[in-house]
Design an enzyme around this catalytic site. Structure first.
Site, PDB file in Angstrom:
ATOM      1  CG  ASP A   1      -2.156  -0.793   1.096  1.00  0.00           C
ATOM      2  OD1 ASP A   1      -2.197  -1.636   0.181  1.00  0.00           O
ATOM      3  OD2 ASP A   1      -3.089  -0.595   1.890  1.00  0.00           O
TER       4      ASP A   1
ATOM      5  N   GLY B   1     -13.711   6.078   1.636  1.00  0.00           N
ATOM      6  CA  GLY B   1     -14.464   4.960   2.173  1.00  0.00           C
ATOM      7  C   GLY B   1     -14.533   5.120   3.669  1.00  0.00           C
TER       8      GLY B   1
ATOM      9  CG  MET C   1     -21.632   9.347   3.407  1.00  0.00           C
ATOM     10  SD  MET C   1     -21.697  10.838   4.453  1.00  0.00           S
ATOM     11  CE  MET C   1     -19.955  11.062   4.838  1.00  0.00           C
TER      12      MET C   1
ATOM     13  N   GLY D   1     -15.882   3.350  -1.519  1.00  0.00           N
ATOM     14  CA  GLY D   1     -17.309   3.224  -1.231  1.00  0.00           C
ATOM     15  C   GLY D   1     -18.100   4.507  -1.256  1.00  0.00           C
TER      16      GLY D   1
ATOM     17  N   GLY E   1     -16.843   7.605  -2.292  1.00  0.00           N
ATOM     18  CA  GLY E   1     -16.501   8.331  -3.510  1.00  0.00           C
ATOM     19  C   GLY E   1     -17.210   7.806  -4.742  1.00  0.00           C
TER      20      GLY E   1
ATOM     21  CG  ASN F   1     -21.472   3.393  -4.398  1.00  0.00           C
ATOM     22  OD1 ASN F   1     -22.023   2.974  -5.409  1.00  0.00           O
ATOM     23  ND2 ASN F   1     -20.435   2.779  -3.839  1.00  0.00           N
TER      24      ASN F   1
ATOM     25  CD  GLU G   1      -7.433  -1.095  -2.818  1.00  0.00           C
ATOM     26  OE1 GLU G   1      -6.595  -0.716  -1.983  1.00  0.00           O
ATOM     27  OE2 GLU G   1      -8.624  -1.325  -2.532  1.00  0.00           O
TER      28      GLU G   1
END
Length: 395
Positions: free
Chosen positions: A147, A209, A285, A330, A332, A334, A383
């Site tokens: 990462d 996310g 969110m 997630g 960003g 949706n 990823e």
């Protein structure tokens, strides 16, 4: 054609995707959950919407891997173990040691385990996944994809903290960032969507996310990122505080009667962010957006949006301009309203969002107006595909 499996091993989980390479076709994917606990959940999705799921006790990662490979054969997804020609593993922390993905040797595995102090929740679990596959498929190439590698191109003035330099020289105390594989993928894909060489572009990527980070990508290279020594730093997240004044820690420890600094860090990691700001309502969110009539929830939402805008604005300065802003992960991918609220507060430097184009969930799209000076894009992250590509590259 070869088959490559991309692995993301957690402490009690094993998430995977099987690819037909080099044409990058997803053959099957799945997850093993609750490894080492009672009633583990074993799931494979394949074919045209087909699904295999069983609840069974799975003692450890090696048992999970053996069960996975055998079940892939039983479902005729694999003919034999020999069809797998490469295994790619997500590894969270590569420190300064690993500037690129690397073929895993015994020496590399030792270094991954030694770097666990930089990611104590992740690297030990990543290493367990590596060991399990290497024991069952000892002749197959294994590749570690870090990462942090994408962020090793940051200049020194962007990764050093303003503390005595000897702490960096002795203890490697510096910014490392995270989500690098995601930022690498979406920045490359954005350049392809725009039909321009990535070397000519200045891109700000927003991985939003439950964990969230913003990265400045100049000419295809990360030059700054919001996460720091650990993924605790940066913007407000689901349960993580993001940036706070370090003096807040001893102050709150005294008020709370805490003696172990790790207890305070755990609060910042697990009980803060949106969850903490809403008095424990939710870190999700979707729940935040459906409860904006509550003043403390509206404030939490405003803080979330504000922190992201501030990082985007600062990275425009870092790169002396920007050509594109990319949303992924997630939230960003949706949260239509989140994207709009972020951009509506930044029209001063030429960002204009098209409400109709922005009304999309989880699929690639250019969401800026035709007149917008800055291109705005939605790019679902992948990823696992980047991991599979790196395996192919290093074979």
């Amino acid at each position: 054609m070869s088959k490559t499996i991309a692995i993301n091993a957690g402490s009690s989980s094993l998430k995977w995707q099987l690819y037909q390479m080099p044409n990058e076709e997803v053959i099957a994917k799945g997850i093993v959950e609750r490894i080492g606990l009672k009633d583990s959940i074993f799931t494979i999705k394949y074919g045209e919407g087909q699904k295999y799921e069983v609840i069974v006790d799975i003692d450890n990662h090696e048992v999970a891997v053996k069960m996975l490979l055998d079940q892939l054969i039983d479902l005729n997804i694999l003919g034999s173990y020999d069809e797998i020609t490469g295994v790619g593993h997500r590894v969270v922390a590569g420190g300064e040691e690993f500037k690129d993905s690397v073929v895993i040797t015994d020496e590399v595995l030792e270094k991954i385990e030694a770097l666990s102090e930089l990611a104590p929740l992740h690297n030990p679990a990543n290493a367990m996944g590596i060991k399990a596959f290497k024991h069952i498929l000892p002749e197959i190439i294994s590749v570690a994809v870090f990462d942090t590698s994408f962020h090793t191109t940051m200049p020194e003035h962007n990764y050093l903290y303003s503390v005595p330099r000897e702490y960096y020289e002795k203890f490697a105390a510096r910014k490392y960032g995270a989500h690098g594989t995601s930022h690498r993928y979406v920045s490359q894909r954005a350049a392809e969507m725009l039909g321009r060489p990535i070397e000519d572009l200045k891109i700000i990527t927003c991985h939003l996310g439950n964990g969230a980070s913003i990265t400045a990508v100049d000419g295809g290279k990360s030059v700054d990122t919001s996460m720091g020594f650990t993924p605790l730093a940066g913007v407000t997240m689901g349960t993580r505080s993001g940036d706070v004044d370090a003096s807040l820690l001893p102050y709150l420890m005294t008020k709370l009667g805490l003696t172990d600094v790790q207890d305070m860090v755990d609060i910042l990691n697990k009980k803060s962010g949106l969850l903490g700001l809403t008095n424990g309502l939710s870190s999700d969110m979707r729940d935040i957006q459906s409860n904006l009539d509550k003043p403390e929830v509206q404030t939490a939402y405003n803080i979330f949006i504000d922190r992201i805008r501030k990082y985007i604005g600062s990275y425009v300065t870092v790169m002396n301009g920007v050509d594109a802003i990319v949303f992924t992960a997630g939230i960003g991918e949706n949260a239509v309203g989140v994207r709009k609220d972020i951009i509506d507060g930044m029209t001063w430097f030429g960002c204009e969002i098209d409400d109709d184009k922005n009304n999309v969930h989880g699929e690639e799209a250019v969401i800026s107006t035709d007149d917008s000076k800055i291109k705005l894009l939605l790019v679902p992250t992948d990823e696992e595909l980047m991991i599979a590509r790196d395996v192919e590259r290093l074979k």
